[in-house]
Design a protein around this motif. Sequence first.
Motif, short mmCIF file in Angstrom:
data_model
loop_
_atom_site.label_atom_id
_atom_site.label_comp_id
_atom_site.label_asym_id
_atom_site.label_seq_id
_atom_site.Cartn_x
_atom_site.Cartn_y
_atom_site.Cartn_z
N GLY A 117 0.86 -1.15 0.03
CA GLY A 117 0.20 0.03 -0.04
C GLY A 117 0.96 1.11 -0.03
O GLY A 117 0.33 2.56 0.28
N GLN A 118 2.25 1.06 -0.55
CA GLN A 118 3.10 2.38 -0.44
C GLN A 118 3.23 2.88 -1.90
O GLN A 118 3.29 1.81 -2.84
N TRP A 119 3.42 4.15 -2.06
CA TRP A 119 3.56 4.44 -3.35
C TRP A 119 4.94 5.47 -3.38
O TRP A 119 4.79 6.34 -2.21
N ARG A 120 5.53 5.87 -4.52
CA ARG A 120 6.72 6.84 -4.46
C ARG A 120 6.79 7.39 -6.10
O ARG A 120 7.13 6.28 -6.92
N ILE A 121 7.27 8.43 -5.94
CA ILE A 121 7.73 8.94 -7.34
C ILE A 121 8.88 9.93 -7.02
O ILE A 121 9.06 10.41 -6.08
N LYS A 122 9.52 10.31 -8.05
CA LYS A 122 10.57 11.35 -8.08
C LYS A 122 10.13 12.48 -9.00
O LYS A 122 10.03 12.13 -10.28
N LEU A 123 10.26 13.59 -8.53
CA LEU A 123 9.87 14.81 -9.53
C LEU A 123 11.12 15.19 -10.36
O LEU A 123 12.32 14.92 -9.87
N ASN A 124 10.91 15.52 -11.40
CA ASN A 124 12.13 15.88 -12.34
C ASN A 124 12.71 17.24 -11.65
O ASN A 124 11.85 17.89 -10.84
N SER A 125 13.81 17.53 -11.90
CA SER A 125 14.69 18.62 -11.29
C SER A 125 13.98 19.92 -11.88
O SER A 125 13.52 20.05 -12.95
N MET A 126 13.98 20.84 -10.77
CA MET A 126 13.42 22.23 -11.43
C MET A 126 14.12 23.24 -10.84
O MET A 126 14.86 23.17 -9.55
N LYS A 127 13.72 24.36 -11.53
CA LYS A 127 14.79 25.66 -11.13
C LYS A 127 13.95 26.38 -9.85
O LYS A 127 12.84 26.29 -9.90
N ALA A 128 14.69 27.23 -9.31
CA ALA A 128 14.18 27.96 -8.12
C ALA A 128 13.06 28.62 -8.82
O ALA A 128 13.06 29.15 -10.04
N GLY A 129 11.87 28.81 -7.82
CA GLY A 129 10.78 29.60 -8.39
C GLY A 129 9.54 29.24 -7.78
O GLY A 129 9.37 28.67 -6.71
N GLY A 130 8.36 29.70 -8.41
CA GLY A 130 7.22 29.30 -7.98
C GLY A 130 6.26 30.70 -7.81
O GLY A 130 6.77 31.52 -8.11
N PRO A 131 5.04 30.70 -6.98
CA PRO A 131 4.48 29.35 -6.52
C PRO A 131 3.76 28.41 -7.57
O PRO A 131 3.40 28.82 -8.60
N TYR A 132 3.68 27.08 -7.07
CA TYR A 132 3.20 26.29 -7.90
C TYR A 132 1.89 25.38 -6.90
O TYR A 132 1.85 25.46 -5.64
N THR A 133 1.25 24.71 -7.60
CA THR A 133 0.21 24.04 -7.18
C THR A 133 0.57 22.41 -7.59
O THR A 133 0.76 22.05 -8.63
N MET A 134 0.36 21.42 -6.59
CA MET A 134 0.57 20.15 -6.79
C MET A 134 -0.89 19.39 -6.36
O MET A 134 -1.36 19.75 -5.60
N ILE A 135 -1.16 18.54 -7.34
CA ILE A 135 -2.22 17.98 -7.18
C ILE A 135 -1.96 16.31 -7.23
O ILE A 135 -1.50 15.74 -8.19
#
Length: 520
Positions: A69-87
């Motif tokens: 029942g566990q899940w895990r992903i890795k986000l791609n590298s991102m440059k400094a910035g934002g704001p962002y929304t995660m869904i």
Amino acid sequence: MRKQTIFITMLCLCTFILQAEVKVANIFGSKMVLQRNQKNPIWGTASIGEKIKISIAGQTYKTVANKNGQWRIKLNSMKAGGPYTMIIKGTNKIIFNDILVGEVWICTGQSNMQWSVEDSNHSELELLAADYPEIRLFTIPLVASSKPQTEIRDSVWQACTPKSLPKFSAAGYFFGKRLHKILGVPIGLINASWGASSLETWIPRDAIEEKYKHPEFLEDWDWRMTQFTDKMFKDYTKQYIAWENAGKPGKKMRPPRDIRIGQNAPANAYNGVINPVIGYGIKGSIWCQGEGNLGRGDQYSELFPIMINSWRERWGQGDFPFYWIQIASMKEPDLEPKTSSWAELREGMSKTLSLPNTGEVISMDKGEGNFIHYRNKQEMGNRLSRLALDEAYGYNIEGKSPRYKSMEIKGNKIIITFNNIDQGLYAFNTNTIKGFSMAGADQKFVWAEAKIISENKVEIFSNKIKNPVAVRYAWSDKPNSNLYDKNDLPVACFRTDTWPIASEGKYLSPRRYEYNNTKK
């Protein structure tokens, strides 16, 4: 019967819904900061085989919950910035808003890292000016556990404001504020510090078992844990309350603490505070701890590298930067040179500089003789940020204090050469250099005179020693020392000898008041 059937059906339905709900680890949330320029893990739980979709900044990721029942992903590298929304979407939907990408540091250790902004120098001014929407703060609840935990509760990411900052780590904040101003990127600070904690409580149990060469250390702790009882704790608590009510006469008593669930037993703080956030993307860690291990400086030099290496292995980010504040100073200056548990602990910490990507900030000049929690945390923030800018961010600024490099005996004098010299040595506040002692073959130290003879060399001598063989500097609980680089970084304490010290060979845990004063 029909009502009972309906109730059971509803209960099963609710259970299914609860099992099916996608969850994310508590360290993630709105207002968080993600580490820039690296792939950051996101993880959580869901029903076995459930499909999870994650989106942020135009990127989309898909995964499936495993058999646990566990899940895990890795986000791609991102440059400094934002704001962002995660869904995060499965059978349900989780939305995190106002996410920034920048630099993330974990601030950990004991009370001088935990020490708050509101209790530091010029706190009123600091708090009035604490409006930094791109500095984000997260404080991990202090939970001790004999087994690794995966969840933390009752904490959220907050933007830095006069209302959110007062109780946050002062050393961490002043460090982060400097980085924010200079780097010009969002800063995330994770406070994971616990007053009165020992070094061993921050180390995974299996790491101590595998790497520490003295099994009697854990055997001793395990014995103490079995000897400690509820009755002992209650009896000592009554004694302590009576002592307080009587006006605290005679010998000082320590506050009651149940060692079985406290912040001293091996791995307790690691299991409850660090393990739940292991893997969260960070740039590095800053550390301030040591007072809880006074009297065991030699042991510290063996356990501290084990802790750092175990964190790095489990974090999975390689040898991330790990910088620490050396313990400060306390008590009265010595009238004559003598042994010092504080100096031995400082030496034990400094030996860990042999590990890659480590650094040490000197604080003994800012200690307060009558108070273990020195209030000038601004200077510690300055020195930590200098070190990080120099070592981690590649700025042309010297962040390392001058350190002993070598010695040369010339007749009745000893020449000491230092490295990490930036602008040249000088004596602060007086023309007389203070803090040096010297000894002959009899190992009896006396105060010595010192003279700066070049940018990185000092000549040491004493009319009491005709044939000197060793020099010590700032070797004291409360050093009366004043040698600096002209960039205001103090020379680190050192000794040129390898003679036995008081803490050498002390491998057991200290039989402290928690057991000794309660076993009656």
